[in-house]
Design a protein around this motif. Structure first.
Motif, mmCIF file in Angstrom:
data_model
loop_
_atom_site.group_PDB
_atom_site.id
_atom_site.type_symbol
_atom_site.label_atom_id
_atom_site.label_comp_id
_atom_site.label_asym_id
_atom_site.label_seq_id
_atom_site.Cartn_x
_atom_site.Cartn_y
_atom_site.Cartn_z
ATOM 1 N N ARG A 130 -1.432 23.640 -8.106
ATOM 2 C CA ARG A 130 -1.548 25.097 -8.083
ATOM 3 C C ARG A 130 -2.909 25.537 -7.558
ATOM 4 O O ARG A 130 -3.026 26.513 -6.813
ATOM 5 N N LEU A 131 -3.951 24.810 -7.923
ATOM 6 C CA LEU A 131 -5.309 25.183 -7.525
ATOM 7 C C LEU A 131 -5.566 24.956 -6.042
ATOM 8 O O LEU A 131 -6.355 25.683 -5.425
ATOM 9 N N LEU A 132 -4.920 23.936 -5.473
ATOM 10 C CA LEU A 132 -5.257 23.506 -4.121
ATOM 11 C C LEU A 132 -4.562 24.348 -3.056
ATOM 12 O O LEU A 132 -3.359 24.620 -3.141
ATOM 13 N N ALA A 133 -5.334 24.707 -2.045
ATOM 14 C CA ALA A 133 -4.741 25.331 -0.864
ATOM 15 C C ALA A 133 -3.901 24.294 -0.116
ATOM 16 O O ALA A 133 -4.155 23.086 -0.217
ATOM 17 N N PRO A 134 -2.886 24.727 0.632
ATOM 18 C CA PRO A 134 -2.126 23.768 1.438
ATOM 19 C C PRO A 134 -3.065 22.951 2.328
ATOM 20 O O PRO A 134 -3.963 23.492 2.959
ATOM 21 N N GLY A 135 -2.853 21.647 2.332
ATOM 22 C CA GLY A 135 -3.732 20.758 3.080
ATOM 23 C C GLY A 135 -4.940 20.309 2.307
ATOM 24 O O GLY A 135 -5.720 19.483 2.793
ATOM 25 N N GLY A 136 -5.112 20.835 1.089
ATOM 26 C CA GLY A 136 -6.250 20.444 0.262
ATOM 27 C C GLY A 136 -6.161 18.990 -0.166
ATOM 28 O O GLY A 136 -5.082 18.395 -0.212
ATOM 29 N N SER A 137 -7.313 18.419 -0.513
ATOM 30 C CA SER A 137 -7.405 16.986 -0.815
ATOM 31 C C SER A 137 -7.559 16.736 -2.315
ATOM 32 O O SER A 137 -8.273 17.469 -3.009
ATOM 33 N N LEU A 138 -6.914 15.683 -2.776
ATOM 34 C CA LEU A 138 -7.025 15.221 -4.161
ATOM 35 C C LEU A 138 -7.359 13.739 -4.153
ATOM 36 O O LEU A 138 -6.735 12.964 -3.423
ATOM 37 N N VAL A 139 -8.342 13.353 -4.964
ATOM 38 C CA VAL A 139 -8.667 11.943 -5.161
ATOM 39 C C VAL A 139 -8.549 11.638 -6.652
ATOM 40 O O VAL A 139 -9.178 12.306 -7.484
ATOM 41 N N VAL A 140 -7.739 10.629 -6.984
ATOM 42 C CA VAL A 140 -7.476 10.247 -8.370
ATOM 43 C C VAL A 140 -7.915 8.797 -8.565
ATOM 44 O O VAL A 140 -7.455 7.900 -7.845
ATOM 45 N N GLY A 141 -8.781 8.559 -9.544
ATOM 46 C CA GLY A 141 -9.153 7.202 -9.942
ATOM 47 C C GLY A 141 -8.528 6.896 -11.287
ATOM 48 O O GLY A 141 -8.505 7.755 -12.176
ATOM 49 N N PHE A 142 -8.016 5.652 -11.456
ATOM 50 C CA PHE A 142 -7.291 5.334 -12.697
ATOM 51 C C PHE A 142 -7.225 3.827 -12.904
ATOM 52 O O PHE A 142 -7.563 3.032 -12.016
ATOM 53 N N PHE A 143 -6.786 3.440 -14.105
ATOM 54 C CA PHE A 143 -6.559 2.033 -14.426
ATOM 55 C C PHE A 143 -5.186 1.626 -13.907
ATOM 56 O O PHE A 143 -4.183 2.286 -14.200
ATOM 57 N N GLU A 144 -5.150 0.519 -13.175
ATOM 58 C CA GLU A 144 -3.885 0.020 -12.645
ATOM 59 C C GLU A 144 -3.241 -0.952 -13.623
ATOM 60 O O GLU A 144 -3.932 -1.715 -14.317
#
Length: 200
Positions: A130-144
């Protein structure tokens, strides 16, 4: 697990966490490169959701990024404001961010989704989308992990995720994967993964 439970758990160990993990020197160089590549040069505001002590928020700001940090833990925000006085920080939840729809260019969620139960994750990703404009970037770091399962994290219960499953959750929330990075367990470091995605 409720956000209040997570906040209390981290507040009780805040200084130890800051001392142990509160600097960019504790972040793998490959991760810093990936974060900078996808978020460091965006034309528009970036949010570090679950920013902790603010070290990655400060890193992004030093890359020329218009960034703000948000975290549940008041002790982290106090430290972040002192360590990075030129960066705006606020206490808040990543699932209830007071910003208009489609108002940010990028989001960093670095190990800030790990304490969400599997049934809570889709709602959190929808909030980020919802926050991101179309084309906006997200980076997620997590435990695999080989399966989505809880484990006893040093602070409070956390979850491992198979990379493909988390990528599928991102796709369902309106993202398309653009890059992934995985690193096996090394010493006390658990298997680690990063997904970079674009809002569609």
């Amino acid at each position: 697990m409720s956000s209040l439970d997570v906040q209390r758990a981290y507040s009780s160990l805040a200084q130890q966490y800051i001392d142990l993990l509160g600097s960019v020197e504790t972040v793998h160089p490959d991760d810093l490169r990936l974060i900078e590549q996808h978020l460091g040069h965006l034309n528009g505001p970036v949010l570090d959701l679950g920013c902790g002590p603010g070290h990655l928020t400060g890193f992004l700001q030093s890359s020329g990024c218009q960034v703000a940090g948000i975290d549940l833990v008041p002790e982290f925000i106090t430290h972040a404001r002192q360590a990075h006085p030129d960066v705006p920080f606020e206490v808040g939840s990543l699932t209830d961010v007071a910003r208009p729809d489609a108002s940010v260019a990028g989001v960093l969620a670095w190990y800030s989704l790990i304490h969400l139960e599997p049934g809570q994750l889709d709602g959190a990703l929808a909030s980020i989308r919802r926050l991101l404009a179309p084309g906006g970037s997200l980076v997620v770091g997590f435990f695999e992990g080989q399966a989505c399962e809880p484990f006893e994290h040093k602070v409070t219960t956390a979850y491992r995720w198979p990379v493909d499953e988390l990528a599928n959750r991102l796709a369902s929330a309106g993202f398309v994967e653009v890059e992934r990075s995985q690193r096996p367990q090394g010493g006390e470091r658990r298997p680690h993964a990063v997904l970079a995605a674009r809002a569609v």
